[in-house]
Structures are given as structure tokens and as C-alpha cells.
Design a protein around this motif. Structure first.
Motif, mmCIF file in Angstrom:
data_model
loop_
_atom_site.group_PDB
_atom_site.id
_atom_site.type_symbol
_atom_site.label_atom_id
_atom_site.label_comp_id
_atom_site.label_asym_id
_atom_site.label_seq_id
_atom_site.Cartn_x
_atom_site.Cartn_y
_atom_site.Cartn_z
ATOM 1 N N THR A 51 69.181 38.433 20.234
ATOM 2 C CA THR A 51 69.385 38.269 18.796
ATOM 3 C C THR A 51 69.526 39.626 18.127
ATOM 4 N N THR A 52 70.252 39.647 17.035
ATOM 5 C CA THR A 52 70.507 40.886 16.317
ATOM 6 C C THR A 52 70.807 40.572 14.862
ATOM 7 N N ASN A 53 70.853 41.614 14.038
ATOM 8 C CA ASN A 53 71.283 41.463 12.648
ATOM 9 C C ASN A 53 72.266 42.582 12.327
ATOM 10 N N PRO A 54 72.902 42.570 11.157
ATOM 11 C CA PRO A 54 73.967 43.554 10.883
ATOM 12 C C PRO A 54 73.525 45.011 10.915
ATOM 13 N N ILE A 55 72.225 45.287 10.760
ATOM 14 C CA ILE A 55 71.799 46.692 10.754
ATOM 15 C C ILE A 55 70.959 47.042 11.980
ATOM 16 N N SER A 56 70.937 46.163 12.975
ATOM 17 C CA SER A 56 70.219 46.488 14.209
ATOM 18 C C SER A 56 70.785 47.765 14.826
ATOM 19 N N HIS A 57 69.900 48.618 15.303
ATOM 20 C CA HIS A 57 70.258 49.887 15.953
ATOM 21 C C HIS A 57 70.837 50.912 14.975
ATOM 22 N N SER A 58 70.806 50.629 13.680
ATOM 23 C CA SER A 58 71.153 51.660 12.703
ATOM 24 C C SER A 58 69.920 52.530 12.487
ATOM 25 N N PRO A 59 70.077 53.736 11.949
ATOM 26 C CA PRO A 59 68.908 54.622 11.785
ATOM 27 C C PRO A 59 67.789 54.028 10.929
ATOM 28 N N ILE A 60 68.116 53.099 10.016
ATOM 29 C CA ILE A 60 67.088 52.559 9.120
ATOM 30 C C ILE A 60 66.643 51.160 9.537
ATOM 31 N N ALA A 61 67.048 50.709 10.718
ATOM 32 C CA ALA A 61 66.803 49.322 11.122
ATOM 33 C C ALA A 61 65.316 48.997 11.170
ATOM 34 N N ARG A 62 64.501 49.850 11.740
ATOM 35 C CA ARG A 62 63.094 49.543 11.972
ATOM 36 C C ARG A 62 62.160 50.152 10.930
ATOM 37 N N LEU A 63 62.707 50.667 9.858
ATOM 38 C CA LEU A 63 61.860 51.201 8.795
ATOM 39 C C LEU A 63 61.242 50.059 7.991
ATOM 40 N N HIS A 64 59.989 50.226 7.618
ATOM 41 C CA HIS A 64 59.310 49.233 6.798
ATOM 42 C C HIS A 64 59.553 49.519 5.317
ATOM 43 N N LYS A 65 59.059 48.645 4.469
ATOM 44 C CA LYS A 65 59.130 48.803 3.010
ATOM 45 C C LYS A 65 60.580 48.931 2.532
ATOM 46 N N LYS A 66 61.450 48.075 3.057
ATOM 47 C CA LYS A 66 62.864 48.137 2.667
ATOM 48 C C LYS A 66 63.062 47.847 1.184
ATOM 49 N N GLU A 67 62.073 47.223 0.536
ATOM 50 C CA GLU A 67 62.187 46.976 -0.904
ATOM 51 C C GLU A 67 62.158 48.272 -1.708
ATOM 52 N N LYS A 68 61.742 49.381 -1.057
ATOM 53 C CA LYS A 68 61.701 50.672 -1.743
ATOM 54 C C LYS A 68 62.955 51.506 -1.464
ATOM 55 N N PHE A 69 63.876 51.007 -0.661
ATOM 56 C CA PHE A 69 65.087 51.757 -0.336
ATOM 57 C C PHE A 69 65.904 52.090 -1.584
ATOM 58 N N GLN A 70 66.008 51.131 -2.506
ATOM 59 C CA GLN A 70 66.812 51.348 -3.707
ATOM 60 C C GLN A 70 66.269 52.520 -4.519
ATOM 61 N N ALA A 71 64.958 52.548 -4.732
ATOM 62 C CA ALA A 71 64.342 53.639 -5.491
ATOM 63 C C ALA A 71 64.477 54.965 -4.742
ATOM 64 N N TYR A 72 64.340 54.913 -3.423
ATOM 65 C CA TYR A 72 64.461 56.133 -2.632
ATOM 66 C C TYR A 72 65.891 56.676 -2.678
ATOM 67 N N ALA A 73 66.865 55.774 -2.550
ATOM 68 C CA ALA A 73 68.270 56.200 -2.605
ATOM 69 C C ALA A 73 68.610 56.794 -3.964
ATOM 70 N N LYS A 74 67.996 56.280 -5.009
ATOM 71 C CA LYS A 74 68.222 56.832 -6.363
ATOM 72 C C LYS A 74 67.715 58.265 -6.443
ATOM 73 N N CYS A 75 66.589 58.549 -5.799
ATOM 74 C CA CYS A 75 66.067 59.912 -5.776
ATOM 75 C C CYS A 75 66.983 60.835 -4.965
#
Length: 324
Positions: free
Chosen positions: A77-101
Motif C-alpha cells: 500500500t502507498t499514498n501520493p506522498i510516500s517516499h517523499s522527504p516529508i512523508a513520515r513527518l508528524h504534525k502535518k497540520e502545521k505544514f501550512q504555517a511552517y511553509a508561510k514562515c
């Protein structure tokens, strides 16, 4: 939620304490950030199974709001971002705020404070977000390509157990010239009249290494290289068969033409050094390719890229150095 219950919820907001309002705002931001990541990956689909390479993939439910796929051949099984650099990072709900910074070019401590994560997490996320962008270089350049090299002091920032004493940033006592022991060469190319930028951390500025770094970006029928009189660029017209203009009035270029100059790439060098040596207070040489990639992201749009574009780039989608 039904309209009556929603109206009651809105009315109850005025009774919240300041602490409760902050908790509600933080919760809404988390939900918004998680939904934004889900929106970005919603239209993506794995091209092949990451385990066996089969293209026989079918949908297999969702996990954490993201569509999952199963390989009918190996059941992986896989998803569209499997094996991408950010695939296994937690707290993905904070990605938007982090990308803004990141879009604002903020330093680590300020980013960690705004996003609400540890300093070590902010550092790890920075390099995960930039890992894929290193390879997002332009294809063949059409028109004038200004090429020149610049140098950064070798830095072991953040490393422990060094045999030699730690540098205080001073260049005194290094002697004349640019020794490879103390300086790291970076080759930069800027396409005239466009935001297309190529860069490379160079093992050396030999003619062979310069040719290898530029070869896939040049076309004898579409590209004109403009460089200074350095011997590193001497073999471009003979070995790569690309028209080359030397932008200095010397014995190599007796007829100086105002059309052919390297002012754009030299201006980019100044901005790059201010960003790395000034805003970021210097970076470790081993991480230099990531910071070159970050500068390309910051320079791609005059008004700046959206935070969503940084997330797309982190996944591996090329946002910059594309033909418009």
C-alpha cells in the motif's frame, strides 16, 4: 452541523475567555493546515508501486485524510506522498504555517516560535522541505545565460569533534586567492529577462567541472553564454559548441558590447551572500545546496510564492524553473 446548532455555536463564542479563544484559534489553524495538505495531494496519484514497480494500482480507502492505493500484484500500500522527504513527518497540520514562515525567509528560532514546534524540529523540517528542490533546475536555456562563480567560506557549523579549531568567521590569515581548503565554489547562471536560475556546488572550478555542470542546460542553437574572462569558461565554445561572449574589455574581448554583461548574475550573487551570510548568519557547507534551492524559491516570483507552493515543492512537484 445543522444551522441551528451552528448559530448557537457562534453565539457562544462571545462568552469564551481569552485562553479559550486562543485554544479555539489554534484548533482551527490545525484543521485548516491539515485540510490544505489534503487538498494539495488530492489530485495526485502514484505512477507505480514503490515496492515492485507495477502500475496495477487501485484505490484502497483513506488514512489521515489522504487517499491510499494498493498494488494488485504485491499487495503493497502507498499514498501520493510516500517516499517523499516529508512523508513520515508528524504534525502535518502545521505544514501550512511552517511553509508561510519559509516563504517569508524567517530564521529558525522565530519559525519555531510562530509554528509552535521545537527548534530541532524546525531545523529538520527546513531540510526536508528543501531536499527535493535541489534538483529543480531549469532545462535548456533560451537566450542569454549569464554565468559566473562566487565563493563561500568553508563552514562546519553545527558539527562536533572537529580536529581543527572552530572558525570565528574571519578571513584573515587565509592567504591570497581562493584555496579549496577554505573556500567553496558555487556556480550560478541567470537567464536574461526571466527568473530562471541554475546553480551548483562545485568540486572545483576546473574547465571539465564547469562543462559538466552546464552541458544539459545549453543548446548551441538557442543559448548564448555570457561570462567573464575566467579560464574556467574557455572551453564552452569549443567543447559544448555554444556561442560565448566574454563580458570584459580585455585581450579576450577587444570589442566590448553593452548587451553582453554579467551584471544580473553578479547582483544575484550579492543577494545570495546577504541571505546566507547575513540573514542566516552562515550555514554549514554540507547544507549549502539546500540553501541555494531556498533562494531560488524566494526569487521565483516578485510577490513571493504561496505557502502551498512550498508544500508542493517539498513533495517533489517542480514549481520553479519551469517555462511559463
Amino acid at each position: 452541523m445543522k444551522s441551528d446548532a451552528f448559530a448557537a455555536l457562534l453565539d457562544s463564542l462571545s462568552t469564551l475567555t481569552s485562553s479559550q479563544r486562543e485554544q479555539v484559534e489554534e484548533r482551527l489553524l490545525q484543521i485548516s493546515g491539515r485540510n490544505k495538505v489534503q487538498e494539495i495531494v488530492q489530485g495526485l496519484r502514484p505512477s507505480a508501486c514503490t515496492a515492485c514497480g507495477s502500475v496495477n494500482l487501485v484505490k484502497n480507502g483513506t488514512a489521515r485524510g489522504m487517499q491510499r492505493y494498493v498494488c494488485k500484484d504485491c499487495k503493497h500500500t502507498t499514498n501520493p506522498i510516500s517516499h517523499s522527504p516529508i512523508a513520515r513527518l508528524h504534525k502535518k497540520e502545521k505544514f501550512q504555517a511552517y511553509a508561510k514562515c519559509m516563504a517569508a525567509g524567517l530564521p529558525l528560532r522565530e519559525t519555531a516560535r510562530i509554528v509552535g514546534i521545537a527548534l530541532s524540529t524546525a531545523f529538520r523540517w527546513r531540510h526536508r522541505f528543501l531536499q527535493s528542490v535541489v534538483a529543480h533546475q531549469p532545462e535548456v536555456i533560451e537566450g542569454i545565460l549569464e554565468v559566473d562563480e562566487t565563493y563561500f567560506r568553508i563552514s562546519h557549523k553545527g558539527q562536533r569533534g572537529l580536529d581543527e579549531p572552530r572558525s570565528n568567521g574571519s578571513t584573515k590569515g587565509l592567504g591570497r586567492g581562493r584555496s579549496r581548503k577554505h573556500w567553496q565554489a558555487v556556480l550560478v547562471g541567470r537567464a536574461r529577462g526571466t527568473p530562471l536560475t541554475l546553480d551548483a556546488v562545485m568540486p572545483s572550478m576546473s574547465r571539465f567541472e564547469v562543462e559538466r555542470a552546464l552541458a544539459k542546460h545549453l543548446d548551441p542553437n538557442q543559448t548564448i553564454v555570457c561570462c567573464d574572462g575566467s579560464t574556467s569558461f574557455e572551453n564552452i565554445p569549443t567543447n559544448l559548441k555554444v556561442p560565448t561572449k566574454v563580458a570584459v574589455a580585455s585581450y579576450k574581448s577587444p570589442d566590448k558590447c553593452p548587451t553582453y554583461h554579467v551584471q544580473s548574475v553578479n547582483s544575484y550573487h550579492s543577494e545570495l551572500k546577504k541571505f546566507i551570510n547575513g540573514d542566516l548568519k552562515g550555514v554549514a557547507t554540507k547544507n549549502l545546496p539546500h540553501y541555494l534551492a531556498w533562494k531560488r524559491l524566494l526569487k521565483w516570483e516578485k510577490e513571493g510564492l504561496l505557502p502551498e507552493d512550498y508544500i508542493r515543492s517539498a513533495i517533489g512537484l517542480q514549481v520553479i524553473n519551469t517555462k511559463r
